[in-house]
Design an enzyme around this catalytic site. Structure first.
Site, mmCIF file in Angstrom:
data_model
loop_
_atom_site.group_PDB
_atom_site.id
_atom_site.type_symbol
_atom_site.label_atom_id
_atom_site.label_comp_id
_atom_site.label_asym_id
_atom_site.label_seq_id
_atom_site.Cartn_x
_atom_site.Cartn_y
_atom_site.Cartn_z
ATOM 1 C CB CYS A 39 0.431 2.033 4.152
ATOM 2 S SG CYS A 39 -1.225 1.346 3.992
ATOM 3 C CB CYS A 77 -0.923 -0.066 1.222
ATOM 4 S SG CYS A 77 -1.592 1.509 1.758
#
Length: 213
Positions: free
Chosen positions: A34, A31
């Protein structure tokens, strides 16, 4: 110090039994957002050391936990307090937003009152705001209905404070000076409330301000 990654097995001990509020960062290795938000989370964890706990959960390694907490996208942030989820948000949010999620659950100084609480108490007529800044600042702008007693005179005018038509709540520009004074007075068994983050905190909430003509 990087924020520790916990597993499903650690969840009860690290989160549910924690005395402090816990911010959980649900993430995945693949991700991008993230990774973008990780430095914000780490910076806040350093700022709030001893006041809040920060942990990360990898949703690919803790699938059951992510499913049980209905985490459907990453990054997702959840605040747990006293064993239950109390706040949350998702996406690449900034540090200020993460702080906002945690703020209501952080330990507070004795006598600290937040701006929104003060606004409510003033509306109910239970308290009187006491502006401790210099006279020039008070005459430019102050909290509606506030009386003016300079900080250095407060200790010699305590009787006056207690004759006000409501409980006194002291405030200064940023909240630090009145917090120090409240701590000193508490040691002499004279508990007195103060406005957390001071006049700046009041302004930041967009609350009304009296500007004498």
């Amino acid at each position: 110090m990087p924020v520790p990654v916990i597993s499903e097995q650690d969840f009860e001990r690290e989160v549910l039994r924690s005395e402090l509020p816990v911010l959980i960062d649900f993430y995945a290795d693949w991700c991008g957002p993230c990774k973008t938000v990780a430095p914000e989370v780490e910076a806040l964890s350093r700022e709030l050391e001893g006041k809040a706990k920060f942990v990360k959960v990898n949703i690919d390694q803790s699938k059951r936990l992510a499913a049980a907490l209905r985490v459907q996208a990453v990054p997702t942030f959840m605040v747990f307090f006293r064993g239950r989820p109390v706040a949350g948000d998702q996406g690449a949010v900034r540090k200020a937003r993460l702080r906002e999620l945690l703020d209501p659950f952080l330990p507070r100084a004795e006598g600290a009152i937040r701006a929104m609480e003060l606004a409510q108490l003033l509306k109910q007529g239970q308290v009187v705001a006491v502006d401790t800044r210099e006279a020039a600042a008070y005459s430019r702008a102050h909290i509606p209905g506030a009386v003016h007693i300079p900080l250095e005179e407060v200790e010699t005018r305590l009787a006056e404070l207690h004759m006000l038509p409501g409980e006194p709540v002291l405030y200064c520009r940023a909240g630090d000076k009145t917090k120090g004074l409240a701590e000193t007075l508490a040691k002499s068994d004279v508990p007195i409330a103060f406005l957390e983050n001071g006049f700046l905190g009041w302004e930041a909430e967009g609350l009304p301000i009296e500007r004498p003509a």
